[in-house]
Design a protein around this motif. Sequence first.
Motif, PDB file in Angstrom:
ATOM      1  N   MET A   2       0.806  -1.214   0.000  1.00 22.53           N
ATOM      2  CA  MET A   2       0.000   0.000   0.000  1.00 22.53           C
ATOM      3  C   MET A   2       0.844   1.271   0.000  1.00 22.53           C
ATOM      4  SD  MET A   2      -3.199  -0.508  -0.268  1.00 22.53           S
ATOM      5  CE  MET A   2      -4.304  -1.924  -0.289  1.00 22.53           C
ATOM      6  N   ILE A   3       2.145   1.142  -0.130  1.00 22.33           N
ATOM      7  CA  ILE A   3       2.992   2.331  -0.253  1.00 22.33           C
ATOM      8  C   ILE A   3       2.634   3.051  -1.545  1.00 22.33           C
ATOM      9  CG2 ILE A   3       5.359   3.101  -0.676  1.00 22.33           C
ATOM     10  CD1 ILE A   3       6.311   1.050   1.292  1.00 22.33           C
TER      11      ILE A   3
ATOM     12  N   ARG B 141       2.634   5.160  -5.018  1.00 25.97           N
ATOM     13  CA  ARG B 141       3.540   5.282  -6.150  1.00 25.97           C
ATOM     14  C   ARG B 141       3.935   6.740  -6.350  1.00 25.97           C
ATOM     15  NH1 ARG B 141      -0.349   3.047 -10.596  1.00 25.97           N
ATOM     16  NH2 ARG B 141      -1.656   4.420  -9.319  1.00 25.97           N
ATOM     17  N   GLY B 142       5.137   6.928  -6.889  1.00 28.33           N
ATOM     18  CA  GLY B 142       5.560   8.254  -7.316  1.00 28.33           C
ATOM     19  C   GLY B 142       6.122   9.139  -6.242  1.00 28.33           C
ATOM     20  N   PHE B 143       6.383   8.594  -5.053  1.00 29.35           N
ATOM     21  CA  PHE B 143       6.872   9.404  -3.940  1.00 29.35           C
ATOM     22  C   PHE B 143       8.367   9.219  -3.728  1.00 29.35           C
ATOM     23  CE2 PHE B 143       2.518  10.072  -3.016  1.00 29.35           C
ATOM     24  CZ  PHE B 143       2.425  11.102  -2.099  1.00 29.35           C
ATOM     25  N   ARG B 144       9.036  10.306  -3.355  1.00 30.97           N
ATOM     26  CA  ARG B 144      10.401  10.257  -2.845  1.00 30.97           C
ATOM     27  C   ARG B 144      10.305   9.991  -1.351  1.00 30.97           C
ATOM     28  NH1 ARG B 144      15.496   9.426  -2.391  1.00 30.97           N
ATOM     29  NH2 ARG B 144      17.037  10.976  -3.030  1.00 30.97           N
TER      30      ARG B 144
ATOM     31  N   LEU C 151      12.012  -0.456   6.443  1.00 31.51           N
ATOM     32  CA  LEU C 151      11.378   0.396   5.427  1.00 31.51           C
ATOM     33  C   LEU C 151      12.426   1.060   4.541  1.00 31.51           C
ATOM     34  CD1 LEU C 151       8.770   1.504   4.260  1.00 31.51           C
ATOM     35  CD2 LEU C 151       8.823   3.312   6.005  1.00 31.51           C
ATOM     36  N   VAL C 152      13.525   1.496   5.132  1.00 35.48           N
ATOM     37  CA  VAL C 152      14.620   2.062   4.335  1.00 35.48           C
ATOM     38  C   VAL C 152      15.114   1.033   3.321  1.00 35.48           C
ATOM     39  CG1 VAL C 152      17.014   2.856   4.406  1.00 35.48           C
ATOM     40  CG2 VAL C 152      15.358   3.772   6.038  1.00 35.48           C
ATOM     41  N   GLU C 153      15.341  -0.192   3.780  1.00 37.52           N
ATOM     42  CA  GLU C 153      15.816  -1.239   2.872  1.00 37.52           C
ATOM     43  C   GLU C 153      14.776  -1.545   1.796  1.00 37.52           C
ATOM     44  OE1 GLU C 153      18.841  -2.538   2.674  1.00 37.52           O
ATOM     45  OE2 GLU C 153      19.333  -1.060   4.230  1.00 37.52           O
ATOM     46  N   HIS C 154      13.519  -1.537   2.161  1.00 39.72           N
ATOM     47  CA  HIS C 154      12.463  -1.797   1.185  1.00 39.72           C
ATOM     48  C   HIS C 154      12.445  -0.736   0.091  1.00 39.72           C
ATOM     49  CE1 HIS C 154       8.590  -3.201  -0.360  1.00 39.72           C
ATOM     50  NE2 HIS C 154       8.202  -1.942  -0.360  1.00 39.72           N
ATOM     51  N   THR C 155      12.563   0.527   0.473  1.00 34.33           N
ATOM     52  CA  THR C 155      12.535   1.592  -0.534  1.00 34.33           C
ATOM     53  C   THR C 155      13.791   1.536  -1.408  1.00 34.33           C
ATOM     54  OG1 THR C 155      13.499   3.201   1.029  1.00 34.33           O
ATOM     55  CG2 THR C 155      11.100   3.087   0.894  1.00 34.33           C
ATOM     56  N   LYS C 156      14.910   1.107  -0.834  1.00 36.08           N
ATOM     57  CA  LYS C 156      16.124   0.949  -1.639  1.00 36.08           C
ATOM     58  C   LYS C 156      15.941  -0.157  -2.675  1.00 36.08           C
ATOM     59  CE  LYS C 156      20.097   1.052   0.597  1.00 36.08           C
ATOM     60  NZ  LYS C 156      21.103   0.818   1.663  1.00 36.08           N
ATOM     61  N   GLN C 157      15.324  -1.247  -2.262  1.00 37.12           N
ATOM     62  CA  GLN C 157      15.079  -2.352  -3.195  1.00 37.12           C
ATOM     63  C   GLN C 157      14.115  -1.965  -4.305  1.00 37.12           C
ATOM     64  OE1 GLN C 157      13.812  -5.657  -0.749  1.00 37.12           O
ATOM     65  NE2 GLN C 157      15.719  -5.655   0.434  1.00 37.12           N
ATOM     66  N   ARG C 158      13.255  -1.004  -4.005  1.00 35.17           N
ATOM     67  CA  ARG C 158      12.310  -0.523  -5.011  1.00 35.17           C
ATOM     68  C   ARG C 158      12.929   0.513  -5.947  1.00 35.17           C
ATOM     69  NH1 ARG C 158       6.352   0.735  -2.689  1.00 35.17           N
ATOM     70  NH2 ARG C 158       6.428   1.879  -4.643  1.00 35.17           N
ATOM     71  N   GLY C 159      14.192   0.837  -5.733  1.00 36.10           N
ATOM     72  CA  GLY C 159      14.875   1.732  -6.656  1.00 36.10           C
ATOM     73  C   GLY C 159      15.303   3.065  -6.082  1.00 36.10           C
ATOM     74  N   ASP C 160      14.919   3.365  -4.828  1.00 35.12           N
ATOM     75  CA  ASP C 160      15.314   4.621  -4.191  1.00 35.12           C
ATOM     76  C   ASP C 160      16.649   4.394  -3.494  1.00 35.12           C
ATOM     77  OD1 ASP C 160      15.166   7.215  -3.388  1.00 35.12           O
ATOM     78  OD2 ASP C 160      13.261   7.034  -2.341  1.00 35.12           O
ATOM     79  N   ARG C 161      17.730   4.408  -4.278  1.00 35.52           N
ATOM     80  CA  ARG C 161      19.026   3.927  -3.802  1.00 35.52           C
ATOM     81  C   ARG C 161      19.712   4.855  -2.802  1.00 35.52           C
ATOM     82  NH1 ARG C 161      19.093  -1.396  -4.499  1.00 35.52           N
ATOM     83  NH2 ARG C 161      18.459  -1.996  -6.602  1.00 35.52           N
ATOM     84  N   ASN C 162      19.312   6.106  -2.747  1.00 43.02           N
ATOM     85  CA  ASN C 162      19.978   7.065  -1.873  1.00 43.02           C
ATOM     86  C   ASN C 162      18.989   7.625  -0.865  1.00 43.02           C
ATOM     87  OD1 ASN C 162      22.640   7.093  -3.234  1.00 43.02           O
ATOM     88  ND2 ASN C 162      21.468   7.928  -4.944  1.00 43.02           N
TER      89      ASN C 162
END
Length: 292
Positions: free
Chosen positions: A126-127, A129-132, A171-182
């Motif tokens: 449910m996160i 889409r399109g958010f930093r 959550l940080v690791e999850h967002t990194k895996q989704r492509g938000d590497r930094n």
Amino acid sequence: MSGVTHDAQPRRVVLWALPRTLSTVFEKCMGSIPGVQIINEPYAFAYYFGPEGKVAENPDTEINKTLQAVMKQGEAVVGPDVKPGWFHESVCTFQWVKDTLEAPYPGKSLVFSKDQCYCITDKLHMIPRGFRHTFLIRHPHKVFPSWKRVNQDLPEPLCPKRYGYAEMCDLVEHTKQRGDRNPVLIDADDLQTSPASIMRQYCDAIGIPFHESMLQWPSGTDFLDDWIINSTFVSVNKISQNGGFYEEAFNSTHFKAPSKIPSRSELTDDILELVDASMPYYEKLYEMRIKP
């Protein structure tokens, strides 16, 4: 604000935090940006009070009876003062939250949402889409004593299973895996010590201009009129003793200098248990932070 265009699709940013990390003060800071739409803790209300939330799952426990009573008291005094963006907890499913965050918001240049990181742990699909994704942390020696002052009983019943810091690491690791590497991560003490430096770097990281006016804002609650926020929450904070959970944040006008970090000898045994479980996760997150 010069340099920010009002496109059909605004820039979108979410700040994931823990309670007592200055996240509402940060939210007020971001609310000073022209063309911004603030959305306040919708996942937290879905997690606790929505149709799929903890109160609905177990309505007969003592704490949930208390929470229901407090919310009903707040609801009773909302009256005719509900603003266009205020929502009732009865609509607050996780899908409703996701849809609300992903809505178009024509005329807005920035959609900024602040929420509690642990409230999405079991609903990662449910996160929006399109958010930093950005993150706010604070030293556990400060968070847990402050949390206990307003919550009384820790870790139960409101503290998450892994006390929040572990959930934030996940959550940080999850967002990194989704492509938000930094990951864009701020420590509250750094923010209070060097607000201009931290906010300048934060704005650069999320792609908006920094202005000195972001470091000063009016006291009071008039700003809530334009937020998307739970209507009962607003009333609860107005009627609660000492102004409620967010009195100091609502009355703030700038980032204050940080208080000293309490020593272990100043903490009670119940707080030390939470601190010791959380510190390895905090230290891992601290290494990722924006530095002054």
